[in-house]
Design a protein around this motif. Structure first.
Motif, PDB file in Angstrom:
ATOM      1  N   UNK A 141       0.859  -1.288  -0.049  1.00  0.00           N
ATOM      2  CA  UNK A 141       0.061  -0.113   0.068  1.00  0.00           C
ATOM      3  C   UNK A 141       0.650   1.368  -0.216  1.00  0.00           C
ATOM      4  N   UNK A 142       0.842   1.981  -1.194  1.00  0.00           N
ATOM      5  CA  UNK A 142       1.742   3.123  -1.266  1.00  0.00           C
ATOM      6  C   UNK A 142       1.021   4.496  -1.573  1.00  0.00           C
ATOM      7  N   UNK A 143       1.790   5.419  -1.168  1.00  0.00           N
ATOM      8  CA  UNK A 143       1.115   6.759  -1.695  1.00  0.00           C
ATOM      9  C   UNK A 143       1.972   7.505  -2.444  1.00  0.00           C
ATOM     10  N   UNK A 144       1.531   7.425  -3.643  1.00  0.00           N
ATOM     11  CA  UNK A 144       2.654   7.846  -4.841  1.00  0.00           C
ATOM     12  C   UNK A 144       2.712   9.447  -4.837  1.00  0.00           C
ATOM     13  N   UNK A 145       3.702   9.867  -5.688  1.00  0.00           N
ATOM     14  CA  UNK A 145       3.845  11.331  -6.078  1.00  0.00           C
ATOM     15  C   UNK A 145       3.489  11.469  -7.432  1.00  0.00           C
ATOM     16  N   UNK A 146       2.839  12.875  -7.503  1.00  0.00           N
ATOM     17  CA  UNK A 146       2.625  13.277  -8.787  1.00  0.00           C
ATOM     18  C   UNK A 146       3.325  14.409  -9.416  1.00  0.00           C
ATOM     19  N   UNK A 147       3.655  14.175 -10.850  1.00  0.00           N
ATOM     20  CA  UNK A 147       4.282  15.317 -11.477  1.00  0.00           C
ATOM     21  C   UNK A 147       3.400  16.225 -11.871  1.00  0.00           C
ATOM     22  N   UNK A 148       3.821  17.361 -12.378  1.00  0.00           N
ATOM     23  CA  UNK A 148       2.877  18.690 -12.897  1.00  0.00           C
ATOM     24  C   UNK A 148       1.989  17.904 -14.114  1.00  0.00           C
ATOM     25  N   UNK A 149       2.523  17.293 -14.932  1.00  0.00           N
ATOM     26  CA  UNK A 149       1.881  16.596 -16.090  1.00  0.00           C
ATOM     27  C   UNK A 149       0.777  15.587 -15.788  1.00  0.00           C
ATOM     28  N   UNK A 150       0.502  15.210 -14.528  1.00  0.00           N
ATOM     29  CA  UNK A 150      -0.415  14.237 -14.176  1.00  0.00           C
ATOM     30  C   UNK A 150       0.089  12.758 -14.010  1.00  0.00           C
ATOM     31  N   UNK A 151       1.682  12.478 -14.094  1.00  0.00           N
ATOM     32  CA  UNK A 151       2.180  11.446 -14.052  1.00  0.00           C
ATOM     33  C   UNK A 151       2.537  10.988 -12.738  1.00  0.00           C
ATOM     34  N   UNK A 152       2.053   9.897 -12.253  1.00  0.00           N
ATOM     35  CA  UNK A 152       2.269   9.380 -10.864  1.00  0.00           C
ATOM     36  C   UNK A 152       3.301   8.545 -10.898  1.00  0.00           C
ATOM     37  N   UNK A 153       4.277   8.382  -9.937  1.00  0.00           N
ATOM     38  CA  UNK A 153       5.315   7.463  -9.363  1.00  0.00           C
ATOM     39  C   UNK A 153       5.214   6.882  -8.365  1.00  0.00           C
ATOM     40  N   UNK A 154       5.205   5.464  -8.175  1.00  0.00           N
ATOM     41  CA  UNK A 154       4.811   4.829  -7.000  1.00  0.00           C
ATOM     42  C   UNK A 154       6.180   3.858  -6.905  1.00  0.00           C
TER      43      UNK A 154
END
Length: 313
Positions: A141-154
């Motif tokens: 269970x992870x809380x990813x980060x989002x870039x300004x362009x809407x791309x999420x990284x988990x």
């Protein structure tokens, strides 16, 4: 004679009126009892096919899902589709390496086809991401980060070989789906020799990091039902649970066979670092069979994860 005929006609009219009134009352009663149990029922659009590496939701979903009385599908759904209500989960990766930490990148697009960048907070986070192995033996269970362009990284911990389903749980902050919780998923392959791990038998107790967890309640498929979780350590009640994601415990369930997701909503109010020993949840598990429950709770700044198998009739 004329008077007798007029009396007879009047009596027939009154009888007909009484019959019509009784019929109307019967129909109203049927509507109030049957329709109310179905109110809010929304099965959503038919799921679209996922990427070539991911089977379509129609191929993986349990046939009993979505047809159980008393289940409200207006919220998240079972998460087995990559598209729902015009929102689509696009995975940037179809395979992930085994045995080492990995990164999964994804984007959520809205009904207009553009990446969504406005997400509302849900239990203190704008995106909840779950990775679950096909045999339910692996869970993250992870809380990813989002870039300004809407791309999420988990950022994922090491994954053993096999098929994994990646779930994205979110609530749009604007647009057509504003305020509505959605869960979408896609599958990825972790190459290598894969061995299926048998699901542990159903039980009411399990352990994690020296803590004992007991689950009380017998939920029925398709019906809301209370579940009580009791946490002890060394035989003593635990009363120092710390808030985690705006609650004292986060409980997620996955269905054996199709990996359908169900989030069990906490009902215990938070009152500082004094949670426990008993926690209440509202469970709605739409299909019968075995569900693998993952309970996450925090003490002393450390997060603990306990898992057990729950049999639903």
């Amino acid at each position: 004679m004329f008077g007798s005929s007029r009396f007879t006609a009047r009596r027939r009219a009154l009888a007909a009126a009484g019959t019509a009134g009784a019929l109307a009352l019967t129909l109203a009663a049927c509507g109030s009892s049957d329709d109310s149990s179905m109110s809010g029922m929304d099965h959503g659009p038919k799921p679209s096919a996922s990427s070539p590496s991911a089977p379509s939701a129609s191929a993986t979903a349990s046939p009993s899902m979505g047809d159980m009385p008393g289940m409200d599908h207006t919220a998240a759904g079972n998460g087995l589709a990559d598209t729902r209500d015009g929102y689509r989960l696009t995975g940037h990766d179809t395979t992930l390496r085994a045995g080492k930490p990995a990164t999964y990148r994804f984007t959520v697009t809205g009904p207009g086809g553009k990446p969504v960048t406005d997400f509302a907070l849900d239990q203190a986070k704008r995106m909840h991401f779950y990775a679950i192995r096909s045999d339910l033996s692996g869970f993250q269970h992870i809380h990813p980060t989002m870039a300004k362009d809407g791309t999420w990284t988990a950022g994922l911990a090491s994954l053993p070989p096999g098929s994994w389903r990646m779930f994205a749980s979110f609530t749009p902050g604007s647009g057509a789906g504003k305020g509505r919780n959605l869960v979408l998923s896609r599958t990825v392959t972790v190459p290598g020799t894969s061995t299926k791990t048998p699901l542990p038998t159903a039980a009411t107790t399990t352990g994690a990091d020296g803590y004992d967890v007991t689950v009380q309640g017998k939920p029925m498929a398709g019906m809301g039902h209370p579940l009580t979780v009791r946490i002890t350590k060394d035989g003593k009640p635990v009363t120092d649970l710390q808030p985690y994601l705006d609650t004292y415990a986060h409980l997620t369930a996955f269905h054996e066979g199709d990996q359908a997701l169900a989030h069990l909503h906490p009902e215990t109010k938070v009152n500082g670092d004094h949670g426990g020993p008993e926690l209440s949840f509202h469970a709605e598990l739409p299909a019968p069979g075995n569900w693998r429950l993952f309970l996450q709770f925090q003490t002393g700044g450390k997060l603990h994860t306990a898992a057990l198998t729950l049999r639903v009739g």
